[in-house]
Design a protein around this motif. Sequence first.
Motif, short mmCIF file in Angstrom:
data_model
loop_
_atom_site.label_atom_id
_atom_site.label_comp_id
_atom_site.label_asym_id
_atom_site.label_seq_id
_atom_site.Cartn_x
_atom_site.Cartn_y
_atom_site.Cartn_z
N THR A 45 0.84 -1.19 0.00
CA THR A 45 0.00 0.00 0.00
C THR A 45 0.88 1.24 0.00
OG1 THR A 45 -1.81 1.18 1.10
CG2 THR A 45 -0.23 0.05 2.53
N THR A 46 0.37 2.29 -0.55
CA THR A 46 1.06 3.58 -0.52
C THR A 46 0.42 4.50 0.51
OG1 THR A 46 -0.34 4.46 -2.28
CG2 THR A 46 1.76 3.44 -2.94
N LYS A 47 -0.61 4.00 1.18
CA LYS A 47 -1.33 4.80 2.17
C LYS A 47 -0.62 4.75 3.52
CE LYS A 47 -5.75 4.07 -0.08
NZ LYS A 47 -7.07 3.49 0.03
N PRO A 48 -0.82 5.78 4.33
CA PRO A 48 -0.23 5.77 5.67
C PRO A 48 -0.85 4.67 6.53
CG PRO A 48 -1.26 7.92 5.17
CD PRO A 48 -1.55 7.00 4.03
N PRO A 49 -0.16 4.26 7.59
CA PRO A 49 -0.70 3.24 8.49
C PRO A 49 -2.11 3.60 8.98
CG PRO A 49 1.57 3.73 9.06
CD PRO A 49 1.15 4.72 8.02
N GLY A 50 -2.97 2.60 8.98
CA GLY A 50 -4.34 2.79 9.44
C GLY A 50 -5.31 3.22 8.35
N GLU A 51 -4.83 3.50 7.16
CA GLU A 51 -5.71 3.94 6.08
C GLU A 51 -5.89 2.92 4.97
OE1 GLU A 51 -5.33 7.84 4.51
OE2 GLU A 51 -4.62 8.66 6.40
N GLY A 52 -5.25 1.79 5.05
CA GLY A 52 -5.42 0.76 4.03
C GLY A 52 -4.60 -0.46 4.36
N THR A 53 -5.11 -1.62 3.98
CA THR A 53 -4.40 -2.86 4.28
C THR A 53 -3.58 -3.36 3.12
OG1 THR A 53 -6.26 -4.21 3.54
CG2 THR A 53 -6.21 -3.59 5.88
N GLY A 54 -3.86 -2.88 1.91
CA GLY A 54 -3.15 -3.37 0.74
C GLY A 54 -3.62 -4.74 0.30
N LEU A 55 -4.84 -5.09 0.63
CA LEU A 55 -5.35 -6.42 0.25
C LEU A 55 -6.32 -6.39 -0.92
CD1 LEU A 55 -5.88 -8.08 3.73
CD2 LEU A 55 -4.22 -8.68 1.98
N GLY A 56 -6.89 -5.26 -1.24
CA GLY A 56 -7.93 -5.19 -2.26
C GLY A 56 -7.52 -5.74 -3.61
N LEU A 57 -6.43 -5.23 -4.17
CA LEU A 57 -6.02 -5.68 -5.49
C LEU A 57 -5.42 -7.08 -5.48
CD1 LEU A 57 -4.68 -2.37 -7.04
CD2 LEU A 57 -6.69 -3.68 -7.74
N SER A 58 -4.77 -7.47 -4.39
CA SER A 58 -4.23 -8.83 -4.35
C SER A 58 -5.35 -9.86 -4.26
CB SER A 58 -3.24 -9.00 -3.20
OG SER A 58 -3.87 -8.90 -1.95
N VAL A 59 -6.41 -9.53 -3.54
CA VAL A 59 -7.57 -10.43 -3.47
C VAL A 59 -8.26 -10.48 -4.84
CG1 VAL A 59 -9.88 -10.73 -2.47
CG2 VAL A 59 -7.94 -10.17 -0.99
N SER A 60 -8.42 -9.34 -5.48
CA SER A 60 -9.00 -9.30 -6.82
C SER A 60 -8.19 -10.14 -7.79
CB SER A 60 -9.07 -7.86 -7.34
OG SER A 60 -9.88 -7.08 -6.51
N TYR A 61 -6.87 -10.01 -7.73
CA TYR A 61 -5.96 -10.78 -8.57
C TYR A 61 -6.18 -12.28 -8.37
CZ TYR A 61 -1.50 -12.40 -10.53
OH TYR A 61 -0.54 -13.03 -11.26
N GLY A 62 -6.27 -12.70 -7.12
CA GLY A 62 -6.48 -14.12 -6.81
C GLY A 62 -7.81 -14.64 -7.33
N ILE A 63 -8.87 -13.86 -7.16
CA ILE A 63 -10.19 -14.28 -7.63
C ILE A 63 -10.20 -14.40 -9.15
CG2 ILE A 63 -12.61 -13.54 -7.86
CD1 ILE A 63 -12.25 -12.26 -5.02
N ILE A 64 -9.62 -13.43 -9.81
CA ILE A 64 -9.60 -13.45 -11.28
C ILE A 64 -8.79 -14.64 -11.78
CG2 ILE A 64 -8.73 -12.20 -13.30
CD1 ILE A 64 -9.57 -9.60 -11.67
N GLN A 65 -7.63 -14.91 -11.17
CA GLN A 65 -6.82 -16.06 -11.56
C GLN A 65 -7.54 -17.37 -11.28
OE1 GLN A 65 -2.63 -16.17 -10.73
NE2 GLN A 65 -2.59 -15.16 -12.72
N ALA A 66 -8.27 -17.44 -10.18
CA ALA A 66 -9.01 -18.67 -9.85
C ALA A 66 -10.10 -18.96 -10.88
CB ALA A 66 -9.63 -18.55 -8.45
N HIS A 67 -10.51 -17.94 -11.61
CA HIS A 67 -11.51 -18.11 -12.66
C HIS A 67 -10.87 -18.15 -14.05
CE1 HIS A 67 -14.13 -16.95 -9.33
NE2 HIS A 67 -15.06 -17.62 -9.99
N ALA A 68 -9.58 -18.51 -14.08
CA ALA A 68 -8.82 -18.66 -15.33
C ALA A 68 -8.72 -17.36 -16.12
CB ALA A 68 -9.40 -19.78 -16.20
N GLY A 69 -8.69 -16.24 -15.39
CA GLY A 69 -8.60 -14.94 -16.03
C GLY A 69 -7.27 -14.25 -15.78
N MET A 70 -7.18 -13.02 -16.26
CA MET A 70 -5.97 -12.22 -16.09
C MET A 70 -6.38 -10.78 -15.78
SD MET A 70 -3.63 -13.61 -19.29
CE MET A 70 -4.41 -12.46 -20.37
N ILE A 71 -5.52 -10.08 -15.05
CA ILE A 71 -5.72 -8.65 -14.79
C ILE A 71 -4.39 -7.96 -15.01
CG2 ILE A 71 -5.38 -8.95 -12.30
CD1 ILE A 71 -7.28 -6.53 -11.90
#
Length: 95
Positions: A45-71
């Motif tokens: 994440t590029t956000k300061p502590p407490g403002e983001g976990t940095g999980l949103g895009l990595s979770v999206s990436y995993g879901i898309i890959q699990a469905h045989a897709g790409m991002i």
Amino acid sequence: MEGTQLRHLSLTTQRKKGMVHIVISDTGHGMAPSVSQRVFEPFFTTKPPGEGTGLGLSVSYGIIQAHAGMISVESTPNVGTTFTILLPLYGEAKK
């Protein structure tokens, strides 16, 4: 897009060769190459502590890959960012 004068967000979908192409673009701040290369890493994440976990895009990436897709991401600082998602059509997905 916070703090930018021109705010535009677009989402387009298109069916091509057994795939659904989803393109999401904005006119936000964009990202430097050093950031865009890491956006799919868990906890990055590029956000300061407490403002983001940095999980949103990595979770999206995993879901898309699990469905045989790409991002992918393309970004230009001070211009904006475009994410492209490719997903196989349901009946044409690899089993």
